[in-house]
Design an enzyme around this catalytic site. Structure first.
Site, mmCIF file in Angstrom:
data_model
loop_
_atom_site.group_PDB
_atom_site.id
_atom_site.type_symbol
_atom_site.label_atom_id
_atom_site.label_comp_id
_atom_site.label_asym_id
_atom_site.label_seq_id
_atom_site.Cartn_x
_atom_site.Cartn_y
_atom_site.Cartn_z
ATOM 1 N N ILE A 159 26.356 0.194 -6.414
ATOM 2 C CA ILE A 159 26.460 0.594 -5.012
ATOM 3 C C ILE A 159 25.585 -0.278 -4.130
ATOM 4 O O ILE A 159 25.984 -0.675 -3.035
ATOM 5 C CB ILE A 159 26.077 2.081 -4.860
ATOM 6 C CG1 ILE A 159 27.111 2.975 -5.559
ATOM 7 C CG2 ILE A 159 25.986 2.464 -3.388
ATOM 8 C CD1 ILE A 159 26.727 4.447 -5.592
ATOM 9 N N ARG A 196 14.774 -5.424 -9.422
ATOM 10 C CA ARG A 196 13.964 -6.060 -10.465
ATOM 11 C C ARG A 196 14.555 -7.387 -10.920
ATOM 12 O O ARG A 196 13.824 -8.304 -11.287
ATOM 13 C CB ARG A 196 13.850 -5.117 -11.677
ATOM 14 C CG ARG A 196 13.025 -3.866 -11.426
ATOM 15 C CD ARG A 196 13.052 -2.946 -12.639
ATOM 16 N NE ARG A 196 14.402 -2.499 -12.923
ATOM 17 C CZ ARG A 196 14.745 -1.806 -14.014
ATOM 18 N NH1 ARG A 196 13.828 -1.511 -14.928
ATOM 19 N NH2 ARG A 196 16.003 -1.424 -14.195
ATOM 20 N N ASP A 251 9.670 -4.099 -8.757
ATOM 21 C CA ASP A 251 9.959 -2.923 -9.568
ATOM 22 C C ASP A 251 9.380 -1.708 -8.861
ATOM 23 O O ASP A 251 8.167 -1.479 -8.885
ATOM 24 C CB ASP A 251 9.330 -3.084 -10.953
ATOM 25 C CG ASP A 251 9.653 -1.917 -11.882
ATOM 26 O OD1 ASP A 251 10.305 -0.951 -11.429
ATOM 27 O OD2 ASP A 251 9.248 -1.973 -13.058
ATOM 28 N N TYR A 265 17.314 14.558 -12.703
ATOM 29 C CA TYR A 265 18.044 13.724 -11.745
ATOM 30 C C TYR A 265 18.564 14.565 -10.585
ATOM 31 O O TYR A 265 18.376 14.217 -9.416
ATOM 32 C CB TYR A 265 19.197 13.012 -12.451
ATOM 33 C CG TYR A 265 20.076 12.204 -11.518
ATOM 34 C CD1 TYR A 265 19.689 10.931 -11.116
ATOM 35 C CD2 TYR A 265 21.283 12.712 -11.048
ATOM 36 C CE1 TYR A 265 20.488 10.182 -10.256
ATOM 37 C CE2 TYR A 265 22.084 11.977 -10.197
ATOM 38 C CZ TYR A 265 21.681 10.710 -9.801
ATOM 39 O OH TYR A 265 22.474 9.981 -8.944
ATOM 40 N N LYS A 288 17.560 14.454 -6.497
ATOM 41 C CA LYS A 288 18.500 14.248 -5.404
ATOM 42 C C LYS A 288 18.476 15.421 -4.420
ATOM 43 O O LYS A 288 18.733 15.232 -3.223
ATOM 44 C CB LYS A 288 19.901 14.017 -5.949
ATOM 45 C CG LYS A 288 20.027 12.725 -6.760
ATOM 46 C CD LYS A 288 19.580 11.504 -5.965
ATOM 47 C CE LYS A 288 19.765 10.210 -6.728
ATOM 48 N NZ LYS A 288 19.366 9.012 -5.945
ATOM 49 N N THR A 334 29.576 2.781 -11.755
ATOM 50 C CA THR A 334 28.464 1.842 -11.881
ATOM 51 C C THR A 334 28.027 1.789 -13.340
ATOM 52 O O THR A 334 28.434 2.608 -14.169
ATOM 53 C CB THR A 334 27.277 2.294 -11.025
ATOM 54 O OG1 THR A 334 26.803 3.570 -11.516
ATOM 55 C CG2 THR A 334 27.683 2.450 -9.563
#
Length: 262
Positions: free
Chosen positions: A18, A38, A64, A156, A160, A191
């Site tokens: 993305i 990175r 990073d 995760y 979010k 992705t």
């Protein structure tokens, strides 16, 4: 209200997925770019592609954001180079899937560092100068997982939810300042991060339902420039996000838990 001026745009996590597509769209629309990730070789290749295709100036910074202090070092380098950032796209993020107790503690903490701490730091560092200039855009890439708990993606999804809540609060605080903050909430997107989930508990559902990164990027650009507080990508995702917000939490937990077990 939207403002379509072509400011310099900084995109984190820009080396692939993305982030790379967002960089391509902003470049196509005439924005100079700062690309951060990175993997410097991939950033350099993207820089050459965008500069050749659209004639905009592209600056590359390998960093990073999982390292505490990296956002401050990046902001200092840009200030030393005299590069103002008018639009910040906080796209960098990582994901580990599986039962919480089976994921290493270090992985949980690295997720919190990238998805939450670095995003907060980047927003804070670049927001002040935006307010002083009276113009700016901050885009935070959240997720449809922000709207409900997701067993198997517990940390995760929680990260979010933080991003979504922060963005909505800030969008109100920033009214009248000339700066807007937008949360982008894609569902599964094709992705590398999602492709790695193919053989786990999700049973390929992620890839079957995935949107194209280019589609997410196009919608991101429009929502950013219009200054929308929240944008959910894709009609099915909009329906799902609306549905869960109007159901009792015990029911949402049960439904999502059943789906992840299957």
């Amino acid at each position: 209200m939207g403002d379509d001026r072509k400011g310099r745009t900084l995109v984190t996590g820009a080396s692939a997925g993305i982030g790379a597509e967002i960089a391509r769209v902003f470049g196509r629309e005439g924005h100079d770019l700062v690309l951060v990730a990175r993997r410097e070789s991939q950033l350099q290749a993207l820089k050459e592609e965008i500069e050749k295709a659209h004639g905009v100036a592209v600056t590359v910074h390998a960093a990073d954001l999982g390292v505490p202090g990296a956002p401050g070092e990046l902001a200092a380098r840009l200030a030393d180079d005299g590069l103002d950032v008018d639009i910040l796209v906080n796209n960098a993020g990582i994901l580990f899937d599986g039962p919480f107790h089976e994921i290493e503690l270090e992985e949980h903490l690295s997720l919190v560092q990238v998805n939450i701490a670095a995003l907060v730091a980047m927003s804070h560092l670049f927001l002040g100068p935006m307010r002083e200039r009276g113009y700016g855009r901050i885009v935070n890439i959240a997720s449809t997982s922000a709207f409900q708990p997701v067993p198997g993606l517990a940390c995760y999804a929680a990260s979010k939810s933080f991003v979504l809540s922060l963005t909505e609060s800030m969008s109100v605080e920033l009214k009248g300042s000339g700066v807007t903050m937008t949360a982008i909430c894609p569902g599964f997107t094709a992705t590398d991060m999602v492709k790695k989930m193919e053989d786990d508990q999700w049973g390929g559902v992620a890839n079957a339902l995935a949107m194209k990164p280019s589609q997410v990027a196009e919608e991101t650009y429009r929502a950013c420039m219009k200054g929308r507080p929240v944008h959910v990508n894709g009609p099915l995702n909009k329906v799902a996000a609306t549905f869960v917000q109007h159901q009792p939490r015990w029911l949402v937990r049960s439904i999502v838990g059943y789906m992840t077990r299957k």
